[in-house]
Design a protein around this motif. Structure first.
Motif, PDB file in Angstrom:
ATOM      1  N   ASP A 197      39.514  37.543  39.052  1.00  0.00           N
ATOM      2  CA  ASP A 197      39.785  38.953  38.757  1.00  0.00           C
ATOM      3  C   ASP A 197      38.436  39.582  37.862  1.00  0.00           C
ATOM      4  O   ASP A 197      37.491  38.785  37.947  1.00  0.00           O
ATOM      5  N   TYR A 209      32.679  40.000  37.687  1.00  0.00           N
ATOM      6  CA  TYR A 209      33.160  40.790  38.865  1.00  0.00           C
ATOM      7  C   TYR A 209      32.789  40.145  40.260  1.00  0.00           C
ATOM      8  O   TYR A 209      31.935  40.738  40.624  1.00  0.00           O
ATOM      9  N   ASN A 268      40.657  44.061  35.056  1.00  0.00           N
ATOM     10  CA  ASN A 268      41.124  44.698  36.222  1.00  0.00           C
ATOM     11  C   ASN A 268      41.365  43.654  37.297  1.00  0.00           C
ATOM     12  O   ASN A 268      40.674  42.934  37.689  1.00  0.00           O
ATOM     13  N   SER A 309      46.239  46.791  34.857  1.00  0.00           N
ATOM     14  CA  SER A 309      44.721  47.075  34.132  1.00  0.00           C
ATOM     15  C   SER A 309      45.541  46.977  32.716  1.00  0.00           C
ATOM     16  O   SER A 309      46.119  47.863  32.194  1.00  0.00           O
ATOM     17  N   LEU A 312      36.872  49.003  29.746  1.00  0.00           N
ATOM     18  CA  LEU A 312      36.866  49.739  31.468  1.00  0.00           C
ATOM     19  C   LEU A 312      36.365  50.912  31.189  1.00  0.00           C
ATOM     20  O   LEU A 312      36.942  51.931  32.062  1.00  0.00           O
ATOM     21  N   SER A 364      48.926  49.378  37.874  1.00  0.00           N
ATOM     22  CA  SER A 364      47.545  48.584  38.402  1.00  0.00           C
ATOM     23  C   SER A 364      47.310  47.404  37.823  1.00  0.00           C
ATOM     24  O   SER A 364      46.519  46.638  38.294  1.00  0.00           O
ATOM     25  N   ARG A 417      40.414  52.436  41.267  1.00  0.00           N
ATOM     26  CA  ARG A 417      41.553  52.116  40.410  1.00  0.00           C
ATOM     27  C   ARG A 417      42.792  51.955  41.204  1.00  0.00           C
ATOM     28  O   ARG A 417      42.903  53.260  41.886  1.00  0.00           O
TER      29      ARG A 417
END
Length: 388
Positions: free
Chosen positions: A355, A192, A220, A283, A119, A281, A388
Protein backbone atom coordinates in the motif's frame (compact mmCIF):
# COMPACT_ATOMS: atom_id res chain seq x y z
CA UNK A 1 14.52 20.23 38.48
CA UNK A 2 11.01 19.12 37.47
CA UNK A 3 10.51 17.16 34.22
CA UNK A 4 8.35 19.01 31.73
CA UNK A 5 5.46 17.16 30.10
CA UNK A 6 7.95 15.50 27.70
CA UNK A 7 9.86 14.12 30.68
CA UNK A 8 12.99 16.10 29.80
CA UNK A 9 14.58 18.62 32.14
CA UNK A 10 14.74 21.87 30.23
CA UNK A 11 15.00 24.63 32.77
CA UNK A 12 14.61 25.48 36.42
CA UNK A 13 11.78 24.39 38.69
CA UNK A 14 10.33 27.90 38.52
CA UNK A 15 9.72 27.54 34.80
CA UNK A 16 6.88 25.14 35.53
CA UNK A 17 5.00 27.47 37.88
CA UNK A 18 2.63 29.80 36.05
CA UNK A 19 3.07 32.50 38.67
CA UNK A 20 6.90 32.48 38.73
CA UNK A 21 9.29 34.82 36.88
CA UNK A 22 12.37 33.37 35.21
CA UNK A 23 15.41 35.54 35.68
CA UNK A 24 16.98 36.62 32.40
CA UNK A 25 14.35 34.99 30.16
CA UNK A 26 12.63 37.14 27.52
CA UNK A 27 9.65 36.44 25.25
CA UNK A 28 9.84 36.75 21.46
CA UNK A 29 7.24 36.30 18.71
CA UNK A 30 8.45 36.07 15.13
CA UNK A 31 5.71 36.71 12.54
CA UNK A 32 5.21 38.64 9.29
CA UNK A 33 4.66 41.81 11.36
CA UNK A 34 8.04 41.27 13.07
CA UNK A 35 10.24 38.97 10.99
CA UNK A 36 13.22 39.14 13.37
CA UNK A 37 11.23 38.95 16.62
CA UNK A 38 13.24 41.93 17.84
CA UNK A 39 12.10 44.08 20.76
CA UNK A 40 10.06 47.12 19.74
CA UNK A 41 9.93 46.06 16.07
CA UNK A 42 6.40 44.64 15.67
CA UNK A 43 3.39 46.12 13.83
CA UNK A 44 5.42 48.79 12.01
CA UNK A 45 4.36 48.17 8.39
CA UNK A 46 1.45 50.19 7.02
CA UNK A 47 1.59 52.70 9.84
CA UNK A 48 1.00 49.89 12.34
CA UNK A 49 -2.47 49.12 10.96
CA UNK A 50 -2.20 45.44 9.89
CA UNK A 51 0.35 46.31 7.25
CA UNK A 52 2.04 42.90 6.88
CA UNK A 53 -0.09 40.01 8.19
CA UNK A 54 1.19 37.37 5.76
CA UNK A 55 3.99 36.48 3.34
CA UNK A 56 3.80 35.26 -0.26
CA UNK A 57 6.16 32.37 -1.05
CA UNK A 58 7.10 31.96 -4.70
CA UNK A 59 7.86 28.61 -6.27
CA UNK A 60 11.44 27.70 -5.32
CA UNK A 61 11.67 30.39 -2.60
CA UNK A 62 12.89 29.83 0.96
CA UNK A 63 11.76 32.15 3.75
CA UNK A 64 13.20 32.38 7.27
CA UNK A 65 10.41 32.27 9.84
CA UNK A 66 12.57 32.77 12.93
CA UNK A 67 16.28 32.97 13.74
CA UNK A 68 18.46 33.62 16.79
CA UNK A 69 22.25 33.50 17.11
CA UNK A 70 24.55 33.42 20.11
CA UNK A 71 21.87 32.82 22.72
CA UNK A 72 19.95 29.96 24.31
CA UNK A 73 16.20 29.56 24.35
CA UNK A 74 13.16 27.39 23.70
CA UNK A 75 10.76 27.38 20.76
CA UNK A 76 7.45 26.91 22.56
CA UNK A 77 4.68 27.24 19.99
CA UNK A 78 4.31 27.43 16.21
CA UNK A 79 1.08 28.43 14.43
CA UNK A 80 0.57 28.55 10.65
CA UNK A 81 -2.30 29.01 8.24
CA UNK A 82 -2.31 29.54 4.48
CA UNK A 83 -4.77 30.19 1.70
CA UNK A 84 -3.95 27.00 -0.28
CA UNK A 85 -4.41 23.95 1.95
CA UNK A 86 -4.56 21.40 -0.86
CA UNK A 87 -2.74 18.06 -0.42
CA UNK A 88 -0.26 18.99 -3.14
CA UNK A 89 0.66 22.32 -1.55
CA UNK A 90 0.97 20.82 1.95
CA UNK A 91 3.36 18.18 0.62
CA UNK A 92 5.29 20.70 -1.52
CA UNK A 93 6.00 23.14 1.34
CA UNK A 94 9.03 21.99 3.30
CA UNK A 95 9.72 23.04 6.90
CA UNK A 96 13.29 22.84 8.23
CA UNK A 97 14.65 23.57 11.71
CA UNK A 98 18.30 23.98 12.69
CA UNK A 99 19.75 24.04 16.20
CA UNK A 100 23.01 25.57 17.46
CA UNK A 101 24.48 26.40 14.07
CA UNK A 102 24.22 22.89 12.64
CA UNK A 103 24.27 22.78 8.83
CA UNK A 104 22.02 19.71 8.89
CA UNK A 105 18.36 20.25 9.66
CA UNK A 106 17.05 18.44 12.73
CA UNK A 107 13.50 18.81 11.38
CA UNK A 108 12.93 18.36 7.65
CA UNK A 109 9.42 17.43 6.57
CA UNK A 110 6.49 18.45 4.40
CA UNK A 111 4.55 21.16 6.21
CA UNK A 112 1.28 19.27 6.48
CA UNK A 113 2.80 16.00 7.65
CA UNK A 114 4.95 17.74 10.25
CA UNK A 115 1.83 19.28 11.83
CA UNK A 116 0.03 15.93 11.92
CA UNK A 117 -1.98 16.36 8.72
CA UNK A 118 -1.32 13.05 7.01
CA UNK A 119 -1.90 12.68 3.26
CA UNK A 120 -2.42 16.44 3.07
CA UNK A 121 -5.98 16.00 4.38
CA UNK A 122 -6.76 18.93 6.69
CA UNK A 123 -9.38 18.08 9.30
CA UNK A 124 -10.12 19.35 12.81
CA UNK A 125 -8.32 17.54 15.62
CA UNK A 126 -6.74 18.32 18.97
CA UNK A 127 -3.90 16.45 20.66
CA UNK A 128 -1.25 17.23 23.24
CA UNK A 129 1.47 18.16 20.76
CA UNK A 130 -0.36 19.18 17.56
CA UNK A 131 -3.80 20.47 16.64
CA UNK A 132 -5.85 21.96 13.82
CA UNK A 133 -8.78 24.00 15.12
CA UNK A 134 -11.65 23.78 12.62
CA UNK A 135 -9.27 22.21 10.10
CA UNK A 136 -8.01 25.65 9.05
CA UNK A 137 -4.62 25.99 10.73
CA UNK A 138 -1.60 24.12 12.05
CA UNK A 139 -0.42 24.28 15.66
CA UNK A 140 2.62 22.74 17.34
CA UNK A 141 3.27 22.87 21.11
CA UNK A 142 6.39 20.69 21.32
CA UNK A 143 9.16 22.41 23.37
CA UNK A 144 12.34 22.75 21.31
CA UNK A 145 15.38 23.86 23.33
CA UNK A 146 18.52 25.35 21.79
CA UNK A 147 21.78 26.43 23.38
CA UNK A 148 23.49 28.81 20.96
CA UNK A 149 20.91 29.57 18.30
CA UNK A 150 18.14 28.34 16.03
CA UNK A 151 16.72 28.86 12.54
CA UNK A 152 13.34 27.81 11.13
CA UNK A 153 12.65 28.03 7.39
CA UNK A 154 9.91 27.12 4.91
CA UNK A 155 10.65 26.34 1.25
CA UNK A 156 8.09 26.14 -1.54
CA UNK A 157 9.30 23.20 -3.62
CA UNK A 158 6.12 23.04 -5.70
CA UNK A 159 5.31 24.52 -9.09
CA UNK A 160 2.66 26.93 -7.79
CA UNK A 161 3.27 30.15 -5.87
CA UNK A 162 1.64 30.49 -2.46
CA UNK A 163 -0.14 33.81 -2.10
CA UNK A 164 -0.76 34.00 1.66
CA UNK A 165 1.34 32.39 4.41
CA UNK A 166 0.52 33.47 7.99
CA UNK A 167 2.60 32.33 10.96
CA UNK A 168 3.76 32.84 14.54
CA UNK A 169 6.88 31.31 16.06
CA UNK A 170 6.63 31.93 19.82
CA UNK A 171 9.83 31.39 21.79
CA UNK A 172 11.89 32.57 24.73
CA UNK A 173 15.56 33.46 24.91
CA UNK A 174 17.94 33.27 27.84
CA UNK A 175 16.64 29.92 29.12
CA UNK A 176 19.19 27.88 31.07
CA UNK A 177 19.19 24.20 30.10
CA UNK A 178 20.21 21.13 32.04
CA UNK A 179 23.27 19.32 30.72
CA UNK A 180 21.15 16.42 29.47
CA UNK A 181 18.53 18.52 27.62
CA UNK A 182 17.92 16.97 24.19
CA UNK A 183 17.31 18.45 20.73
CA UNK A 184 13.97 18.03 18.95
CA UNK A 185 13.95 16.23 15.57
CA UNK A 186 11.36 15.13 13.01
CA UNK A 187 11.77 12.73 10.07
CA UNK A 188 9.33 12.16 7.16
CA UNK A 189 9.15 9.01 5.05
CA UNK A 190 6.94 7.65 2.30
CA UNK A 191 6.84 4.30 0.50
CA UNK A 192 4.64 4.20 -2.57
CA UNK A 193 4.05 1.28 -2.56
CA UNK A 194 5.43 -0.73 0.35
CA UNK A 195 7.02 -4.16 -0.23
CA UNK A 196 5.51 -7.42 0.96
CA UNK A 197 7.15 -8.84 4.09
CA UNK A 198 9.42 -5.80 4.44
CA UNK A 199 8.14 -3.76 7.35
CA UNK A 200 7.56 -0.07 6.72
CA UNK A 201 10.16 2.02 8.58
CA UNK A 202 8.56 4.82 10.53
CA UNK A 203 12.01 5.66 11.89
CA UNK A 204 15.05 4.08 10.17
CA UNK A 205 17.86 2.96 12.44
CA UNK A 206 18.94 6.04 14.36
CA UNK A 207 22.25 6.32 16.21
CA UNK A 208 22.53 8.26 19.45
CA UNK A 209 20.89 8.68 22.82
CA UNK A 210 17.41 10.08 23.21
CA UNK A 211 13.67 9.57 23.29
CA UNK A 212 11.20 8.49 20.63
CA UNK A 213 8.27 10.89 20.97
CA UNK A 214 5.84 9.29 18.53
CA UNK A 215 4.53 9.55 15.00
CA UNK A 216 1.64 10.39 12.73
CA UNK A 217 0.88 8.05 9.83
CA UNK A 218 -1.13 8.25 6.61
CA UNK A 219 -2.27 5.16 4.69
CA UNK A 220 -3.75 5.11 1.17
CA UNK A 221 -4.56 1.44 0.55
CA UNK A 222 -4.48 -0.20 -2.90
CA UNK A 223 -8.25 -0.65 -3.26
CA UNK A 224 -7.93 -1.67 -6.92
CA UNK A 225 -6.14 -4.79 -5.71
CA UNK A 226 -7.60 -5.47 -2.27
CA UNK A 227 -10.96 -3.72 -2.44
CA UNK A 228 -12.18 -2.18 0.82
CA UNK A 229 -10.60 -4.88 3.00
CA UNK A 230 -8.96 -4.01 6.31
CA UNK A 231 -5.24 -3.22 5.98
CA UNK A 232 -4.26 -2.65 9.64
CA UNK A 233 -3.37 -6.02 11.16
CA UNK A 234 0.35 -5.14 11.13
CA UNK A 235 2.18 -4.71 14.42
CA UNK A 236 4.36 -1.76 15.42
CA UNK A 237 7.86 -2.95 16.34
CA UNK A 238 10.47 -0.86 18.19
CA UNK A 239 14.08 -2.07 18.14
CA UNK A 240 16.19 -0.67 20.99
CA UNK A 241 19.93 -0.56 21.73
CA UNK A 242 21.31 -3.41 19.66
CA UNK A 243 18.11 -5.37 18.93
CA UNK A 244 18.71 -7.36 15.74
CA UNK A 245 16.18 -9.81 14.33
CA UNK A 246 13.50 -9.23 16.94
CA UNK A 247 12.46 -6.01 18.74
CA UNK A 248 12.10 -5.28 22.43
CA UNK A 249 8.69 -3.55 22.03
CA UNK A 250 5.73 -4.66 19.93
CA UNK A 251 2.04 -3.80 19.59
CA UNK A 252 -0.68 -6.33 18.71
CA UNK A 253 -1.99 -4.47 15.66
CA UNK A 254 -1.99 -1.08 13.95
CA UNK A 255 -5.17 0.19 15.56
CA UNK A 256 -4.07 -1.34 18.86
CA UNK A 257 -0.90 0.75 18.73
CA UNK A 258 -2.96 3.96 18.74
CA UNK A 259 -5.09 2.80 21.64
CA UNK A 260 -8.29 1.59 19.96
CA UNK A 261 -9.34 -1.83 18.63
CA UNK A 262 -11.30 -3.83 16.09
CA UNK A 263 -10.35 -1.51 13.22
CA UNK A 264 -10.72 2.22 13.86
CA UNK A 265 -12.96 5.23 13.35
CA UNK A 266 -12.37 8.92 13.94
CA UNK A 267 -11.32 10.15 17.38
CA UNK A 268 -8.78 12.57 18.81
CA UNK A 269 -7.31 12.14 22.27
CA UNK A 270 -4.33 13.82 23.91
CA UNK A 271 -1.82 11.14 22.98
CA UNK A 272 -3.52 9.03 20.30
CA UNK A 273 -6.10 9.52 17.62
CA UNK A 274 -7.40 8.87 14.13
CA UNK A 275 -8.56 12.10 12.54
CA UNK A 276 -9.24 10.65 9.05
CA UNK A 277 -11.11 7.35 8.63
CA UNK A 278 -12.60 7.31 5.14
CA UNK A 279 -14.45 4.00 4.75
CA UNK A 280 -15.23 4.75 1.07
CA UNK A 281 -11.53 4.75 0.14
CA UNK A 282 -10.08 3.11 3.29
CA UNK A 283 -7.69 6.08 3.63
CA UNK A 284 -6.67 6.74 7.23
CA UNK A 285 -4.56 9.27 9.15
CA UNK A 286 -3.69 8.58 12.79
CA UNK A 287 -1.14 9.37 15.52
CA UNK A 288 0.44 8.13 18.74
CA UNK A 289 2.55 10.28 21.09
CA UNK A 290 4.66 8.56 23.75
CA UNK A 291 4.28 11.24 26.42
CA UNK A 292 2.98 9.29 29.44
CA UNK A 293 4.82 6.16 28.26
CA UNK A 294 8.35 7.31 27.34
CA UNK A 295 10.43 5.28 24.87
CA UNK A 296 14.09 5.89 25.72
CA UNK A 297 17.12 4.64 23.80
CA UNK A 298 20.76 4.72 24.90
CA UNK A 299 22.57 3.78 21.64
CA UNK A 300 20.14 3.29 18.76
CA UNK A 301 16.50 2.81 17.81
CA UNK A 302 14.42 1.67 14.82
CA UNK A 303 10.61 1.83 14.57
CA UNK A 304 8.65 -0.19 11.98
CA UNK A 305 5.10 -1.26 11.10
CA UNK A 306 4.10 -4.47 9.34
CA UNK A 307 1.87 -4.30 6.23
CA UNK A 308 -0.64 -7.03 6.97
CA UNK A 309 -4.30 -7.21 5.95
CA UNK A 310 -7.21 -9.37 7.06
CA UNK A 311 -10.05 -11.28 5.48
CA UNK A 312 -13.26 -12.54 7.07
CA UNK A 313 -16.08 -14.55 5.43
CA UNK A 314 -17.56 -11.50 3.72
CA UNK A 315 -14.17 -10.35 2.42
CA UNK A 316 -13.37 -13.94 1.40
CA UNK A 317 -16.42 -14.01 -0.87
CA UNK A 318 -15.47 -10.70 -2.47
CA UNK A 319 -11.89 -11.88 -2.99
CA UNK A 320 -13.25 -14.97 -4.77
CA UNK A 321 -15.44 -12.83 -7.02
CA UNK A 322 -12.59 -10.50 -7.99
CA UNK A 323 -9.90 -13.18 -8.19
CA UNK A 324 -7.53 -11.76 -5.60
CA UNK A 325 -4.20 -13.54 -5.15
CA UNK A 326 -2.30 -12.91 -1.89
CA UNK A 327 0.48 -14.27 0.31
CA UNK A 328 -0.68 -15.64 3.63
CA UNK A 329 1.20 -13.79 6.35
CA UNK A 330 2.20 -16.59 8.71
CA UNK A 331 2.90 -19.54 6.43
CA UNK A 332 3.92 -17.50 3.36
CA UNK A 333 1.81 -19.65 1.06
CA UNK A 334 0.14 -18.09 -1.95
CA UNK A 335 -3.65 -18.11 -1.84
CA UNK A 336 -5.46 -17.73 -5.16
CA UNK A 337 -9.06 -16.96 -4.28
CA UNK A 338 -10.17 -17.57 -7.88
CA UNK A 339 -8.38 -20.85 -8.55
CA UNK A 340 -7.96 -22.57 -5.18
CA UNK A 341 -10.64 -24.95 -3.95
CA UNK A 342 -13.01 -22.95 -1.69
CA UNK A 343 -12.77 -25.54 1.08
CA UNK A 344 -8.98 -25.01 1.21
CA UNK A 345 -9.36 -21.31 2.03
CA UNK A 346 -10.25 -20.59 5.69
CA UNK A 347 -12.97 -18.11 6.60
CA UNK A 348 -10.47 -15.87 8.40
CA UNK A 349 -6.87 -15.05 7.61
CA UNK A 350 -4.11 -12.45 7.48
CA UNK A 351 -2.10 -11.63 4.38
CA UNK A 352 0.80 -9.50 3.18
CA UNK A 353 -0.05 -6.19 1.47
CA UNK A 354 1.50 -3.44 -0.64
CA UNK A 355 0.00 0.00 0.00
CA UNK A 356 0.94 3.70 0.11
CA UNK A 357 2.33 4.56 3.57
CA UNK A 358 3.74 7.87 4.80
CA UNK A 359 4.71 9.12 8.25
CA UNK A 360 6.40 11.82 10.26
CA UNK A 361 8.32 10.57 13.30
CA UNK A 362 9.24 12.83 16.23
CA UNK A 363 12.11 12.29 18.64
CA UNK A 364 14.60 13.99 20.93
CA UNK A 365 18.32 13.33 20.38
CA UNK A 366 21.54 14.24 22.17
CA UNK A 367 22.84 15.97 19.02
CA UNK A 368 21.44 18.72 16.76
CA UNK A 369 22.19 16.45 13.74
CA UNK A 370 21.39 12.80 13.02
CA UNK A 371 22.48 10.00 10.70
CA UNK A 372 19.08 9.82 8.96
CA UNK A 373 18.69 10.37 5.18
CA UNK A 374 17.57 13.70 3.77
CA UNK A 375 13.95 14.48 2.93
CA UNK A 376 12.72 12.78 -0.26
CA UNK A 377 12.30 14.79 -3.45
CA UNK A 378 9.03 16.67 -3.82
CA UNK A 379 8.02 14.54 -6.84
CA UNK A 380 7.96 11.42 -4.66
CA UNK A 381 6.15 13.25 -1.85
CA UNK A 382 3.23 14.38 -4.06
CA UNK A 383 2.96 11.43 -6.46
CA UNK A 384 -0.56 10.02 -6.56
CA UNK A 385 -2.02 12.37 -3.95
CA UNK A 386 -4.66 13.67 -6.34
CA UNK A 387 -5.87 10.16 -7.22
CA UNK A 388 -8.31 9.18 -4.47
Amino acid sequence: MIPNRMGTEIGSTAEHALYAMLDGVETRWACPENRTGAKGSAAIAGGGRKGSPFLPIASGETVVLAEEQGISGIVRRIWITLNDRSPRMLRSLRIDMYWDGSEQAAVSAPLGDFFGTGLGLVTPFQAALFSSPEGRSFNCAVPMPFRTGMKITVTNEGDEALRMFFYDVDYTIGDRHAADALYFHAHFRREYPTTQRRDYEILPKLQGRGRFLGTNIGVNPDTSRYGLSWWGEGECKIYLDGDDEYPSLCSTGTEDYIGTGWEQGTFSNLYQGCHVADKTSMSFCFYRYHVPDPVYFQRDIKVTMQQIGYWDPQTRDKFMESGVRVMEAREERIIDFAADAPESIPDYGVFEREDDWSSCAYFYLDSPASNLPELADVKLRVAGLDVR
